[in-house]
Scaffold this active site. Sequence first.
Site, PDB file in Angstrom:
ATOM      1  N   HIS A 221     139.294  38.129 133.463  1.00  0.00           N
ATOM      2  CA  HIS A 221     139.126  38.076 134.972  1.00  0.00           C
ATOM      3  C   HIS A 221     139.624  39.444 135.571  1.00  0.00           C
ATOM      4  CE1 HIS A 221     139.292  36.575 139.158  1.00  0.00           C
ATOM      5  NE2 HIS A 221     140.362  35.928 139.127  1.00  0.00           N
ATOM      6  N   HIS A 260     129.105  38.605 134.519  1.00  0.00           N
ATOM      7  CA  HIS A 260     129.719  37.841 135.626  1.00  0.00           C
ATOM      8  C   HIS A 260     129.253  36.214 135.513  1.00  0.00           C
ATOM      9  CE1 HIS A 260     131.152  37.048 139.517  1.00  0.00           C
ATOM     10  NE2 HIS A 260     131.647  37.907 139.555  1.00  0.00           N
ATOM     11  N   ASP A 311     135.063  45.439 138.187  1.00  0.00           N
ATOM     12  CA  ASP A 311     135.971  45.923 137.566  1.00  0.00           C
ATOM     13  C   ASP A 311     135.578  47.323 136.853  1.00  0.00           C
ATOM     14  OD1 ASP A 311     136.924  42.505 136.839  1.00  0.00           O
ATOM     15  OD2 ASP A 311     138.094  44.290 138.129  1.00  0.00           O
ATOM     16  N   ARG A 355     141.592  16.718 140.626  1.00  0.00           N
ATOM     17  CA  ARG A 355     141.901  15.941 139.334  1.00  0.00           C
ATOM     18  C   ARG A 355     140.671  15.431 138.663  1.00  0.00           C
ATOM     19  NH1 ARG A 355     142.038  13.022 135.085  1.00  0.00           N
ATOM     20  NH2 ARG A 355     144.131  11.940 134.509  1.00  0.00           N
TER      21      ARG A 355
HETATM   22  C1  SDX Z   1     136.093  39.153 137.673  1.00  0.00           C
HETATM   23  O1  SDX Z   1     134.268  34.795 139.005  1.00  0.00           O
HETATM   24  C2  SDX Z   1     134.650  35.936 139.782  1.00  0.00           C
HETATM   25  O2  SDX Z   1     133.946  36.149 141.021  1.00  0.00           O
HETATM   26  C3  SDX Z   1     135.286  37.017 139.420  1.00  0.00           C
HETATM   27  C4  SDX Z   1     135.651  38.152 140.036  1.00  0.00           C
HETATM   28  C5  SDX Z   1     136.112  38.323 141.164  1.00  0.00           C
HETATM   29  O3  SDX Z   1     135.974  39.148 142.132  1.00  0.00           O
HETATM   30  O4  SDX Z   1     137.125  37.228 141.357  1.00  0.00           O
HETATM   31  O5  SDX Z   1     134.193  38.916 140.156  1.00  0.00           O
HETATM   32  C6  SDX Z   1     136.130  39.465 139.115  1.00  0.00           C
HETATM   33  O6  SDX Z   1     136.706  38.430 136.934  1.00  0.00           O
HETATM   34  C7  SDX Z   1     134.730  39.822 137.143  1.00  0.00           C
HETATM   35  C8  SDX Z   1     134.867  39.761 135.448  1.00  0.00           C
HETATM   36  C9  SDX Z   1     135.677  40.419 134.700  1.00  0.00           C
HETATM   37  N1  SDX Z   1     135.550  40.090 133.622  1.00  0.00           N
HETATM   38  C10 SDX Z   1     135.115  41.000 132.685  1.00  0.00           C
HETATM   39  O7  SDX Z   1     134.567  42.077 132.545  1.00  0.00           O
HETATM   40  C11 SDX Z   1     135.475  40.515 131.090  1.00  0.00           C
HETATM   41  C12 SDX Z   1     134.002  40.740 130.199  1.00  0.00           C
HETATM   42  N2  SDX Z   1     132.925  39.517 130.695  1.00  0.00           N
HETATM   43  C13 SDX Z   1     132.779  38.632 129.988  1.00  0.00           C
HETATM   44  O8  SDX Z   1     134.028  38.040 129.302  1.00  0.00           O
HETATM   45  C14 SDX Z   1     131.766  37.463 130.867  1.00  0.00           C
HETATM   46  O9  SDX Z   1     130.735  38.149 131.392  1.00  0.00           O
HETATM   47  C15 SDX Z   1     132.519  36.581 131.953  1.00  0.00           C
HETATM   48  C16 SDX Z   1     133.502  35.908 131.533  1.00  0.00           C
HETATM   49  C17 SDX Z   1     132.908  37.444 133.048  1.00  0.00           C
HETATM   50  C18 SDX Z   1     131.521  35.614 132.429  1.00  0.00           C
HETATM   51  O10 SDX Z   1     131.082  34.963 131.352  1.00  0.00           O
HETATM   52  P1  SDX Z   1     130.567  33.502 131.232  1.00  0.00           P
HETATM   53  O11 SDX Z   1     129.621  33.377 132.619  1.00  0.00           O
HETATM   54  O12 SDX Z   1     131.225  32.379 130.945  1.00  0.00           O
HETATM   55  O13 SDX Z   1     129.087  33.513 130.322  1.00  0.00           O
HETATM   56  P2  SDX Z   1     129.242  33.650 128.654  1.00  0.00           P
HETATM   57  O14 SDX Z   1     130.652  34.256 128.219  1.00  0.00           O
HETATM   58  O15 SDX Z   1     128.991  32.384 128.226  1.00  0.00           O
HETATM   59  O16 SDX Z   1     128.321  34.864 128.303  1.00  0.00           O
HETATM   60  C19 SDX Z   1     126.985  34.585 128.335  1.00  0.00           C
HETATM   61  C20 SDX Z   1     126.490  35.189 127.362  1.00  0.00           C
HETATM   62  C21 SDX Z   1     127.051  35.035 125.888  1.00  0.00           C
HETATM   63  O17 SDX Z   1     126.381  35.666 124.749  1.00  0.00           O
HETATM   64  P3  SDX Z   1     125.931  34.145 123.834  1.00  0.00           P
HETATM   65  O18 SDX Z   1     127.141  33.830 123.383  1.00  0.00           O
HETATM   66  O19 SDX Z   1     125.045  33.248 124.770  1.00  0.00           O
HETATM   67  O20 SDX Z   1     124.895  34.882 122.797  1.00  0.00           O
HETATM   68  O21 SDX Z   1     126.466  36.592 127.381  1.00  0.00           O
HETATM   69  C22 SDX Z   1     127.291  37.434 126.643  1.00  0.00           C
HETATM   70  C23 SDX Z   1     128.034  36.276 125.998  1.00  0.00           C
HETATM   71  O22 SDX Z   1     128.505  36.902 124.703  1.00  0.00           O
HETATM   72  N3  SDX Z   1     128.027  38.290 127.407  1.00  0.00           N
HETATM   73  C24 SDX Z   1     128.743  39.283 127.146  1.00  0.00           C
HETATM   74  C25 SDX Z   1     129.656  39.756 128.085  1.00  0.00           C
HETATM   75  N4  SDX Z   1     129.356  38.940 129.048  1.00  0.00           N
HETATM   76  C26 SDX Z   1     128.593  38.093 128.709  1.00  0.00           C
HETATM   77  N5  SDX Z   1     128.282  39.846 125.967  1.00  0.00           N
HETATM   78  C27 SDX Z   1     129.166  41.181 125.863  1.00  0.00           C
HETATM   79  N6  SDX Z   1     130.031  41.557 126.792  1.00  0.00           N
HETATM   80  C28 SDX Z   1     130.170  41.187 127.849  1.00  0.00           C
HETATM   81  N7  SDX Z   1     131.046  41.601 128.784  1.00  0.00           N
END
Ligand code: SDX
Length: 374
Positions: A221, A260, A311, A355
């Site tokens: 996050h 995202h 970010d 909950r």
């Molecule tokens: C913020 O929610 C909000 O609005 C948050 C925010 C706000 O203003 O409050 O926008 C601020 O938190 C932005 C996000 C910052 N976080 C990061 O940059 C961390 C890296 N990002 C990932 O961890 C991920 O993209 C998430 C956690 C942000 C979102 O992930 P999801 O929706 O849970 O999706 P997922 O992790 O299941 O990914 C789906 C696929 C996966 O591949 P498979 O396992 O299906 O093969 O996409 C891949 C993931 O591995 N993937 C990534 C990736 N993000 C997703 N692979 C490599 N690098 C990444 N950054």
Amino acid sequence: MAEDIKKGLLGIVVDETEVSKVMPEINSLTYRGYAAQDLCAKCKFEEVAYLILNGELPSEKQLKDFEKVERKERNLSKTLLESIKNFPKKSHPMDVARTAVSIMGLEDKETKDNSPEANLRKVMRIFAKTPVALAAFYRIRKGKKIIKPKSNLSFSENFFYMCFGRVPEKEIVKAFDVSLILYAEHSFNVSTFTARTITSSLSDIHGAITGAIASLKGPLHGGANEEVMHMMNKIKKPENALNWINNALDQKAVVMGFGHRVYKSGDSRVPTMREYFSKVAKVKKDKKFEKIYDIVEKVMIERKNIHPNVDYPTGPTYHLMGFDTDFFTPIFVISRITGWSAHILEQHAANKLIRPLASYKGNSYRKVIPINQR
Ligand code: SDX
């Protein structure tokens, strides 16, 4: 019958909100109906803070009154200041922010009063004092004298002044202000939903914001902007970027600053923040991070079709502004206090205890055997 479990509440709508929405028709994040990039172009952060908290953009008089309250509340109590002086120097500034808000809650005379009026007064105290507490720690851990807030400086100017002893060029202040506008609110993200969950038991706003700060610290996050900088420092030079990112993806690494839960074809805040990242790089005459930024972004989109989130540009921008890397997410905090607070007020206004249910996968029923027979 197998329950339909939505891990991470993926795609689940749990409540209504009037605070913000990502409008696909204009591919923009909107606060109370106004596009964030439009607000960045025409408003200062304090106007947007007022909008998010009150639902309407302020008139000049309303803005003046709002700023007067915020500036009056900037002073820290002796207890809080002495506590900050005694925090371990190695404390992470996110833990400092979380603890400072907790101490504010210990001291606030209205902690027990959850009325909208009292909550708004408490919000202004938390909103005004958290940057001052963070800047005080910033100076203390460097062995420098604390710089008191100045009431003739804007929210952004004052943060630079308290950290560095001076207000930078207006382009730098504007870029910082824009980052605060873009960071202010984003619907039911995990830290906001944490704040709403805590509020749903009718607990107090200091506790809800303390929980939200703890949640925002996580690298998935808000903590991502700090991790982006660690990545760029590991890459060091633009000529290393292509190999570095391809190796990272070959090893299935999660690349911070990308992806995202809601935006699947690009975070609508990125173009604006990228533009101001460029402006800051120009003022600082340092294009290195922009070159690394572009190479990594290109590979992420080409190989994984994963786009930057807000970010990604803010990390290097805050670095160029001179902030220590572990202060990047605390800057996210001083902005997001506005969004969190708007949601806390909204949760109180139409509350239902949050909950959810769990699908039990544990042992079936079994009798307890007394210990002397075990
Ligand atoms: C913020 O929610 C909000 O609005 C948050 C925010 C706000 O203003 O409050 O926008 C601020 O938190 C932005 C996000 C910052 N976080 C990061 O940059 C961390 C890296 N990002 C990932 O961890 C991920 O993209 C998430 C956690 C942000 C979102 O992930 P999801 O929706 O849970 O999706 P997922 O992790 O299941 O990914 C789906 C696929 C996966 O591949 P498979 O396992 O299906 O093969 O996409 C891949 C993931 O591995 N993937 C990534 C990736 N993000 C997703 N692979 C490599 N690098 C990444 N950054």
